[in-house]
Design a protein around this motif. Structure first.
Motif, mmCIF file in Angstrom:
data_model
loop_
_atom_site.group_PDB
_atom_site.id
_atom_site.type_symbol
_atom_site.label_atom_id
_atom_site.label_comp_id
_atom_site.label_asym_id
_atom_site.label_seq_id
_atom_site.Cartn_x
_atom_site.Cartn_y
_atom_site.Cartn_z
ATOM 1 N N ALA A 32 -1.535 4.371 7.290
ATOM 2 C CA ALA A 32 -2.094 3.955 8.581
ATOM 3 C C ALA A 32 -2.004 5.096 9.590
ATOM 4 N N ASN A 33 -0.851 5.752 9.636
ATOM 5 C CA ASN A 33 -0.679 6.882 10.554
ATOM 6 C C ASN A 33 -1.667 8.002 10.243
ATOM 7 N N TYR A 34 -1.871 8.256 8.964
ATOM 8 C CA TYR A 34 -2.785 9.331 8.561
ATOM 9 C C TYR A 34 -4.194 9.079 9.102
ATOM 10 N N PHE A 35 -4.688 7.873 8.901
ATOM 11 C CA PHE A 35 -6.054 7.574 9.332
ATOM 12 C C PHE A 35 -6.159 7.352 10.840
ATOM 13 N N LEU A 36 -5.017 7.192 11.498
ATOM 14 C CA LEU A 36 -5.009 7.150 12.963
ATOM 15 C C LEU A 36 -4.916 8.556 13.550
ATOM 16 N N GLY A 37 -4.805 9.543 12.660
ATOM 17 C CA GLY A 37 -4.721 10.931 13.110
ATOM 18 C C GLY A 37 -3.320 11.388 13.447
ATOM 19 N N ASN A 38 -2.327 10.561 13.124
ATOM 20 C CA ASN A 38 -0.927 10.909 13.400
ATOM 21 C C ASN A 38 -0.320 11.577 12.161
ATOM 22 N N TYR A 39 -0.716 12.807 11.916
ATOM 23 C CA TYR A 39 -0.372 13.453 10.654
ATOM 24 C C TYR A 39 1.124 13.744 10.516
ATOM 25 N N GLU A 97 -8.721 -1.248 9.453
ATOM 26 C CA GLU A 97 -8.100 -1.656 10.719
ATOM 27 C C GLU A 97 -6.692 -1.063 10.743
ATOM 28 N N TYR A 98 -6.655 0.237 10.971
ATOM 29 C CA TYR A 98 -5.424 0.985 10.758
ATOM 30 C C TYR A 98 -4.330 0.670 11.777
ATOM 31 N N LEU A 99 -4.708 0.346 12.995
ATOM 32 C CA LEU A 99 -3.695 0.017 13.997
ATOM 33 C C LEU A 99 -2.996 -1.293 13.633
ATOM 34 N N LYS A 100 -3.771 -2.260 13.150
ATOM 35 C CA LYS A 100 -3.180 -3.528 12.717
ATOM 36 C C LYS A 100 -2.300 -3.315 11.485
ATOM 37 N N ALA A 101 -2.772 -2.465 10.570
ATOM 38 C CA ALA A 101 -1.983 -2.161 9.376
ATOM 39 C C ALA A 101 -0.675 -1.485 9.767
ATOM 40 N N PHE A 102 -0.759 -0.578 10.739
ATOM 41 C CA PHE A 102 0.447 0.098 11.227
ATOM 42 C C PHE A 102 1.443 -0.911 11.786
ATOM 43 N N SER A 103 0.962 -1.850 12.583
ATOM 44 C CA SER A 103 1.842 -2.845 13.207
ATOM 45 C C SER A 103 2.566 -3.679 12.153
ATOM 46 N N ASP A 104 1.826 -4.113 11.124
ATOM 47 C CA ASP A 104 2.448 -4.907 10.060
ATOM 48 C C ASP A 104 3.459 -4.077 9.279
ATOM 49 N N ALA A 105 3.085 -2.841 8.952
ATOM 50 C CA ALA A 105 3.986 -1.980 8.188
ATOM 51 C C ALA A 105 5.233 -1.641 8.998
ATOM 52 N N ASP A 106 5.052 -1.430 10.285
ATOM 53 C CA ASP A 106 6.185 -1.121 11.157
ATOM 54 C C ASP A 106 7.159 -2.294 11.212
ATOM 55 N N MET A 107 6.615 -3.497 11.264
ATOM 56 C CA MET A 107 7.459 -4.686 11.262
ATOM 57 C C MET A 107 8.196 -4.827 9.929
ATOM 58 N N LEU A 108 7.503 -4.520 8.845
ATOM 59 C CA LEU A 108 8.111 -4.592 7.515
ATOM 60 C C LEU A 108 9.280 -3.619 7.392
ATOM 61 N N ILE A 109 9.103 -2.421 7.919
ATOM 62 C CA ILE A 109 10.172 -1.427 7.852
ATOM 63 C C ILE A 109 11.385 -1.905 8.643
ATOM 64 N N GLY A 110 11.131 -2.592 9.740
ATOM 65 C CA GLY A 110 12.236 -3.144 10.517
ATOM 66 C C GLY A 110 13.014 -4.196 9.748
ATOM 67 N N MET A 111 12.331 -4.885 8.823
ATOM 68 C CA MET A 111 12.989 -5.934 8.044
ATOM 69 C C MET A 111 13.473 -5.442 6.686
ATOM 70 N N MET A 112 12.762 -4.444 6.114
ATOM 71 C CA MET A 112 13.082 -3.957 4.768
ATOM 72 C C MET A 112 13.056 -2.427 4.773
ATOM 73 N N MET A 113 14.067 -1.841 5.366
ATOM 74 C CA MET A 113 14.130 -0.397 5.548
ATOM 75 C C MET A 113 14.125 0.378 4.233
ATOM 76 N N CYS A 114 14.666 -0.208 3.177
ATOM 77 C CA CYS A 114 14.855 0.531 1.925
ATOM 78 C C CYS A 114 13.687 0.408 0.951
#
Length: 205
Positions: A154-161, A126-143
């Motif tokens: 997630a981006n890779y398997f969504l075809g966003n190479y 469920e790559y779109l859901k994984a992307f959403s969670d990871a994106d939120m994590l980066i917003g909270m823990m950039m480093c």
């Protein structure tokens, strides 16, 4: 600009007037204000207690911890869909914490559950859901390099190479010795070369 608001003295709730019903931003602010008001009333004091580890709801923490452990156990058993569901329930429990509790403690719980759920979503493809969670994590823990890894996969398997490549490279900027990030970067660079045919080989250096 005039705003029409209503007030219920019994519930202490504010409502949006008919002429402002379409204002989503105002509606959200009113909803948040009502939530804070209700929690302040439930606290039984004029001023909420100072947020601290001591005022953190220990019973809620115990239930959240048990839900996390259940999710981890399901993940280890290969029950990834069940694991993601348990982490989702845990996140819902976290969201129900009183808004006056220590945000530092809540943030730690959020990070832990989002990281785990993102991993479970990657396993269930469920790559779109994984992307959403990871994106939120980066917003909270950039480093944190691993969060860029999660979003990159997630981006890779969504075809966003290209986006995946950027994620891996950003992750390596925070953890240059991360072998998994480097391996995934090599894979996506080869994929970009395969897709475009005009990819510069020195990009891999």
């Amino acid at each position: 600009m005039s705003i029409s608001l209503g007030y219920d003295p019994k519930s202490k709730a504010i409502s949006v007037g008919e002429d402002s019903v379409g204002d989503e931003s105002l509606a959200l602010e009113v909803k948040q204000l009502n939530t804070l008001t209700q929690e302040l009333i439930a606290a039984g004091s004029d001023v909420p207690p100072q947020p601290s580890p001591q005022t953190f709801n220990k019973d809620m923490s115990m239930m959240i911890k048990k839900m996390y452990e259940s999710g981890v156990q399901s993940f280890k058993q290969g029950k990834f869909a069940e694991s993601a569901k348990q982490f989702s329930i845990g996140l819902e429990m976290i969201s129900r914490r009183q808004k006056f509790e220590s945000f530092q403690g809540t943030l730690q719980e959020l990070n832990l559950f989002l990281m785990s759920r993102a991993d479970a979503y990657l396993k269930t493809k469920e790559y779109l859901k994984a992307f959403s969670d990871a994106d939120m994590l980066i917003g909270m823990m950039m480093c944190t390099p691993e969060n860029f890894l999660r979003r990159g996969v997630a981006n890779y398997f969504l075809g966003n190479y290209e986006a995946a490549r950027a994620d891996y490279q950003r992750g390596l900027a925070f953890g240059e010795n991360n072998q998994r990030l480097q391996a995934e970067l090599d894979i996506v660079l080869d994929k970009i070369l395969e897709e475009n045919g005009d990819y510069l080989e020195n990009e891999k250096l």
